[in-house]
Design a protein around this motif. Structure first.
Motif, PDB file in Angstrom:
ATOM      1  N   LEU A 145      -2.034 -13.274  -0.071  1.00  0.00           N
ATOM      2  CA  LEU A 145      -1.356 -13.064  -1.259  1.00  0.00           C
ATOM      3  C   LEU A 145      -2.176 -14.023  -2.152  1.00  0.00           C
ATOM      4  O   LEU A 145      -2.329 -13.680  -3.468  1.00  0.00           O
ATOM      5  N   ILE A 146      -2.479 -15.088  -1.821  1.00  0.00           N
ATOM      6  CA  ILE A 146      -3.330 -16.085  -2.471  1.00  0.00           C
ATOM      7  C   ILE A 146      -4.602 -15.604  -2.836  1.00  0.00           C
ATOM      8  O   ILE A 146      -4.982 -15.518  -3.989  1.00  0.00           O
ATOM      9  N   MET A 163       0.292 -14.924   4.035  1.00  0.00           N
ATOM     10  CA  MET A 163       0.300 -16.143   2.639  1.00  0.00           C
ATOM     11  C   MET A 163      -1.145 -16.259   2.122  1.00  0.00           C
ATOM     12  O   MET A 163      -1.534 -16.151   0.951  1.00  0.00           O
ATOM     13  N   LYS A 196       6.608 -16.848  -6.888  1.00  0.00           N
ATOM     14  CA  LYS A 196       7.454 -15.542  -6.721  1.00  0.00           C
ATOM     15  C   LYS A 196       8.129 -15.449  -5.614  1.00  0.00           C
ATOM     16  O   LYS A 196       8.509 -14.315  -5.267  1.00  0.00           O
ATOM     17  N   ALA A 256      -3.063 -20.207  -8.095  1.00  0.00           N
ATOM     18  CA  ALA A 256      -2.872 -19.051  -7.362  1.00  0.00           C
ATOM     19  C   ALA A 256      -1.834 -19.507  -6.188  1.00  0.00           C
ATOM     20  O   ALA A 256      -0.799 -18.525  -6.149  1.00  0.00           O
ATOM     21  N   VAL A 305       1.891 -17.841  -6.217  1.00  0.00           N
ATOM     22  CA  VAL A 305       2.516 -17.216  -4.871  1.00  0.00           C
ATOM     23  C   VAL A 305       3.842 -17.895  -4.608  1.00  0.00           C
ATOM     24  O   VAL A 305       4.858 -17.147  -4.272  1.00  0.00           O
ATOM     25  N   HIS A 354      -4.503 -13.153  -5.531  1.00  0.00           N
ATOM     26  CA  HIS A 354      -4.097 -13.556  -7.072  1.00  0.00           C
ATOM     27  C   HIS A 354      -5.360 -14.279  -7.538  1.00  0.00           C
ATOM     28  O   HIS A 354      -5.763 -14.084  -8.875  1.00  0.00           O
ATOM     29  N   TYR A 402       7.383 -16.519  -2.186  1.00  0.00           N
ATOM     30  CA  TYR A 402       6.924 -16.194  -0.763  1.00  0.00           C
ATOM     31  C   TYR A 402       6.815 -17.420  -0.023  1.00  0.00           C
ATOM     32  O   TYR A 402       6.564 -18.602  -0.681  1.00  0.00           O
ATOM     33  N   SER A 415      -3.399  -9.204  -8.246  1.00  0.00           N
ATOM     34  CA  SER A 415      -1.879  -9.119  -8.073  1.00  0.00           C
ATOM     35  C   SER A 415      -1.189  -9.480  -9.452  1.00  0.00           C
ATOM     36  O   SER A 415      -1.894 -10.181 -10.270  1.00  0.00           O
TER      37      SER A 415
END
Ligand SMILES: NC(=O)C1=CN([C@@H]2O[C@H](COP(=O)(O)OP(=O)(O)OC[C@H]3O[C@@H](n4cnc5c(N)ncnc54)[C@H](O)[C@@H]3O)[C@@H](O)[C@H]2O)C=CC1
Ligand SMILES: CC(C)CC(=O)C(=O)O
Length: 140
Positions: A131-132, A128, A108, A101, A105, A135, A110, A140
């Motif tokens: 987002l992790i 952050m 992608k 993950a 991220v 995932h 970030y 996501s």
């Protein structure tokens, strides 16, 4: 190798090193130096393993100079938890899902401020982490 030479060689030829065995104070200093060779101390997890007890923590400290600014990179802490899953809880698949993950991220684009580059998407500490998390749970 003496520590002063080691500090120089780490900068001159970091790939010369794999494992460094050293006592506490020199190791503490060299790990911060080595952290910057990789980009940011906010990226580096650590594990102190021995006997029946293990301690997992980011290489960095409490970062008081950026406290409350939402600038701290949470990845070192998150990857420390992944190491704990792998080495203490013997849950390699869970550990891999956390590590993957983090990689996804980053792929992608970030970035927290410490690792920000042109063309990437800036995020704060909480973003952050979120987002992790998303995932890991497949959102996501
Ligand atoms: N493993 C541990 O328990 C450690 C504890 N400390 C403690 O932390 C406190 C602060 O020590 P400092 O010397 O300031 O070291 P520090 O590692 O907290 O900060 C050093 C520099 O790295 C930056 N930094 C650290 N973590 C970061 C992150 N996650 N994202 C982005 N930037 C980050 C900070 O902003 C600062 O500029 C002290 O009380 C010290 O004793 C410091 C280092 C390691
Ligand atoms: C109190 C400090 C020596 C802590 C530190 O720098 C570390 O644990 O890496």
């Amino acid at each position: 190798m003496y520590v002063d030479n080691c500090a120089m060689q780490l900068v001159r030829n970091p790939k010369h090193f794999d494992v460094i065995i050293t006592e506490n104070m020199f190791g503490d200093i060299l790990t911060d130096q080595a952290a910057m060779l990789t980009g940011s101390i906010g990226m580096l997890p650590s594990a102190s393993i021995g006997g029946s007890v293990a301690l997992y923590e980011p290489v960095h400290g409490s970062a008081p100079d950026i406290a409350g600014q939402k600038k701290a990179n949470p990845i070192a802490t998150i990857l420390s938890a992944a190491m704990m899953l792998k080495y203490s809880f013997h849950m390699p698949e869970a550990a891999d899902s956390v590590s993957q993950a983090v990689s996804a991220v980053l792929e992608k684009g970030y970035r927290t401020p410490d690792i920000m580059e042109d063309g990437k998407t800036p995020v704060n500490t909480e973003e952050m982490g979120e987002l992790i998390r998303k995932h890991i749970i497949g959102e996501s």
